[in-house]
Motif scaffolding. Structure first.
Motif, PDB file in Angstrom:
ATOM      1  N   VAL A  27      51.174  32.346  48.829  1.00 43.76           N
ATOM      2  CA  VAL A  27      50.756  32.254  50.463  1.00 43.76           C
ATOM      3  C   VAL A  27      52.193  31.862  51.132  1.00 43.76           C
ATOM      4  N   GLN A  28      52.451  30.979  50.530  1.00 41.54           N
ATOM      5  CA  GLN A  28      53.620  29.847  51.525  1.00 41.54           C
ATOM      6  C   GLN A  28      54.802  30.676  51.419  1.00 41.54           C
ATOM      7  N   ALA A  29      55.079  31.252  50.356  1.00 42.16           N
ATOM      8  CA  ALA A  29      56.322  31.898  50.057  1.00 42.16           C
ATOM      9  C   ALA A  29      56.378  33.339  50.820  1.00 42.16           C
ATOM     10  N   THR A  30      55.330  33.907  50.867  1.00 41.68           N
ATOM     11  CA  THR A  30      55.072  35.087  51.382  1.00 41.68           C
ATOM     12  C   THR A  30      55.042  35.052  52.969  1.00 41.68           C
ATOM     13  N   PHE A  31      54.309  33.952  53.360  1.00 42.53           N
ATOM     14  CA  PHE A  31      53.980  33.924  55.043  1.00 42.53           C
ATOM     15  C   PHE A  31      54.485  32.256  55.470  1.00 42.53           C
ATOM     16  N   PRO A  32      55.684  32.084  55.151  1.00 38.40           N
ATOM     17  CA  PRO A  32      56.388  30.729  55.496  1.00 38.40           C
ATOM     18  C   PRO A  32      55.850  30.216  56.830  1.00 38.40           C
ATOM     19  N   GLU A  33      55.699  31.163  57.839  1.00 44.39           N
ATOM     20  CA  GLU A  33      55.490  30.819  59.120  1.00 44.39           C
ATOM     21  C   GLU A  33      53.910  30.094  59.280  1.00 44.39           C
ATOM     22  N   ILE A  38      44.435  20.964  54.630  1.00 46.68           N
ATOM     23  CA  ILE A  38      43.259  20.867  53.924  1.00 46.68           C
ATOM     24  C   ILE A  38      42.095  20.624  55.090  1.00 46.68           C
ATOM     25  N   ALA A  39      40.978  21.296  55.314  1.00 49.08           N
ATOM     26  CA  ALA A  39      39.872  21.212  56.117  1.00 49.08           C
ATOM     27  C   ALA A  39      38.806  21.505  55.546  1.00 49.08           C
ATOM     28  N   TRP A  40      37.536  20.553  55.536  1.00 46.41           N
ATOM     29  CA  TRP A  40      36.397  21.033  55.020  1.00 46.41           C
ATOM     30  C   TRP A  40      36.456  20.978  53.531  1.00 46.41           C
ATOM     31  N   ASN A  41      37.481  20.050  53.136  1.00 49.94           N
ATOM     32  CA  ASN A  41      37.793  19.927  51.656  1.00 49.94           C
ATOM     33  C   ASN A  41      38.256  21.101  50.864  1.00 49.94           C
ATOM     34  N   GLN A  42      39.045  22.099  51.708  1.00 38.91           N
ATOM     35  CA  GLN A  42      39.127  23.484  51.194  1.00 38.91           C
ATOM     36  C   GLN A  42      40.831  23.492  51.440  1.00 38.91           C
ATOM     37  N   PRO A  43      41.713  23.936  50.736  1.00 38.93           N
ATOM     38  CA  PRO A  43      43.008  24.597  51.451  1.00 38.93           C
ATOM     39  C   PRO A  43      42.959  25.624  52.301  1.00 38.93           C
ATOM     40  N   MET A  44      43.749  25.507  53.359  1.00 33.96           N
ATOM     41  CA  MET A  44      43.566  26.752  54.245  1.00 33.96           C
ATOM     42  C   MET A  44      44.755  26.672  54.856  1.00 33.96           C
ATOM     43  N   TYR A  45      45.138  28.148  55.602  1.00 33.50           N
ATOM     44  CA  TYR A  45      46.385  28.379  56.255  1.00 33.50           C
ATOM     45  C   TYR A  45      46.145  28.445  57.631  1.00 33.50           C
ATOM     46  N   THR A  46      46.767  27.965  58.801  1.00 39.14           N
ATOM     47  CA  THR A  46      46.730  28.200  60.049  1.00 39.14           C
ATOM     48  C   THR A  46      48.084  28.974  60.855  1.00 39.14           C
ATOM     49  N   HIS A  48      49.980  28.696  64.736  1.00 34.35           N
ATOM     50  CA  HIS A  48      49.552  28.045  65.930  1.00 34.35           C
ATOM     51  C   HIS A  48      48.259  27.638  66.421  1.00 34.35           C
ATOM     52  N   GLY A  49      47.709  26.849  65.249  1.00 32.59           N
ATOM     53  CA  GLY A  49      46.558  25.851  65.428  1.00 32.59           C
ATOM     54  C   GLY A  49      45.267  26.771  65.168  1.00 32.59           C
ATOM     55  N   THR A  50      45.326  28.302  64.803  1.00 27.47           N
ATOM     56  CA  THR A  50      44.322  29.055  64.667  1.00 27.47           C
ATOM     57  C   THR A  50      43.838  29.328  63.161  1.00 27.47           C
ATOM     58  N   PHE A  51      42.912  29.521  62.485  1.00 29.33           N
ATOM     59  CA  PHE A  51      42.547  29.767  61.173  1.00 29.33           C
ATOM     60  C   PHE A  51      43.190  31.173  60.968  1.00 29.33           C
ATOM     61  N   ILE A  52      43.765  31.222  59.512  1.00 25.26           N
ATOM     62  CA  ILE A  52      44.052  32.464  59.290  1.00 25.26           C
ATOM     63  C   ILE A  52      43.473  32.888  57.760  1.00 25.26           C
ATOM     64  N   HIS A  61      34.805  31.299  39.384  1.00 25.34           N
ATOM     65  CA  HIS A  61      35.780  32.404  40.494  1.00 25.34           C
ATOM     66  C   HIS A  61      36.479  31.347  41.394  1.00 25.34           C
ATOM     67  N   TRP A  62      37.493  32.037  42.134  1.00 26.23           N
ATOM     68  CA  TRP A  62      38.042  31.466  43.231  1.00 26.23           C
ATOM     69  C   TRP A  62      37.809  32.326  44.367  1.00 26.23           C
ATOM     70  N   ALA A  63      37.769  31.922  45.627  1.00 23.72           N
ATOM     71  CA  ALA A  63      37.352  32.855  46.680  1.00 23.72           C
ATOM     72  C   ALA A  63      38.415  32.637  47.744  1.00 23.72           C
ATOM     73  N   VAL A  64      38.437  33.668  48.675  1.00 19.65           N
ATOM     74  CA  VAL A  64      39.246  33.657  49.796  1.00 19.65           C
ATOM     75  C   VAL A  64      38.438  34.211  50.980  1.00 19.65           C
ATOM     76  N   SER A  65      38.630  33.279  52.143  1.00 20.87           N
ATOM     77  CA  SER A  65      37.890  33.594  53.514  1.00 20.87           C
ATOM     78  C   SER A  65      38.766  33.935  54.482  1.00 20.87           C
ATOM     79  N   PRO A  66      38.891  35.123  55.077  1.00 23.86           N
ATOM     80  CA  PRO A  66      39.585  35.476  56.169  1.00 23.86           C
ATOM     81  C   PRO A  66      38.978  35.598  57.573  1.00 23.86           C
TER      82      PRO A  66
END
Length: 122
Positions: A27-33, A38-46, A48-52, A61-66
């Motif tokens: 994710v970091q390599a593909t979307f470096p912007e 960590i929020a709510w004990n989970q890794p996430m990406y934001t 300009h301050g908005t959840f992505i 399993h592992w899960a992803v939430s958009p």
């Protein structure tokens, strides 16, 4: 990625830890912007301050939430690929290859869709 080291260290299974690290690095390599956090004990990406996108790990399993809007956008892709899902997340079995095309589509959608969003959640 240093931001997620403590989270990854808590994953007992070394294979699960390696997979989650691989996905987060991708994710970091593909979307470096995007900003990792960590929020709510989970890794996430934001952006300009908005959840992505957020990630979580479970035993099978592992899960992803958009967020629901992101899920609605990719729902037919999820169904065609046969991924287990709810209204808010997609579950990926640890043993199966990562569906990077699906991840890229959902993240790119959220970045574009939330470009003018001024709040964390939609």
């Amino acid at each position: 990625m240093e931001t997620f080291d403590d989270y990854l260290d808590k994953l007992d299974n070394p294979e699960h830890r390696a997979r989650m690290n691989e996905v987060l690095d991708w994710v970091q390599a593909t979307f470096p912007e995007l900003t990792p956090k960590i929020a709510w004990n989970q890794p996430m990406y934001t952006d300009h301050g908005t959840f992505i996108v957020g990630f979580s790990a479970a035993k099978k399993h592992w899960a992803v939430s958009p967020e629901p809007a992101g899920m609605a956008y990719i729902l037919e892709d999820i169904k065609r690929a046969g991924h287990d899902h709810t209204k808010q997340l997609v579950r990926f079995p640890w043993a199966k290859p990562v569906d990077y095309a699906l991840l890229e589509k959902m993240i790119a959608f959220n970045i574009a869709d939330k470009a003018e969003c001024a709040t964390f959640w939609r």
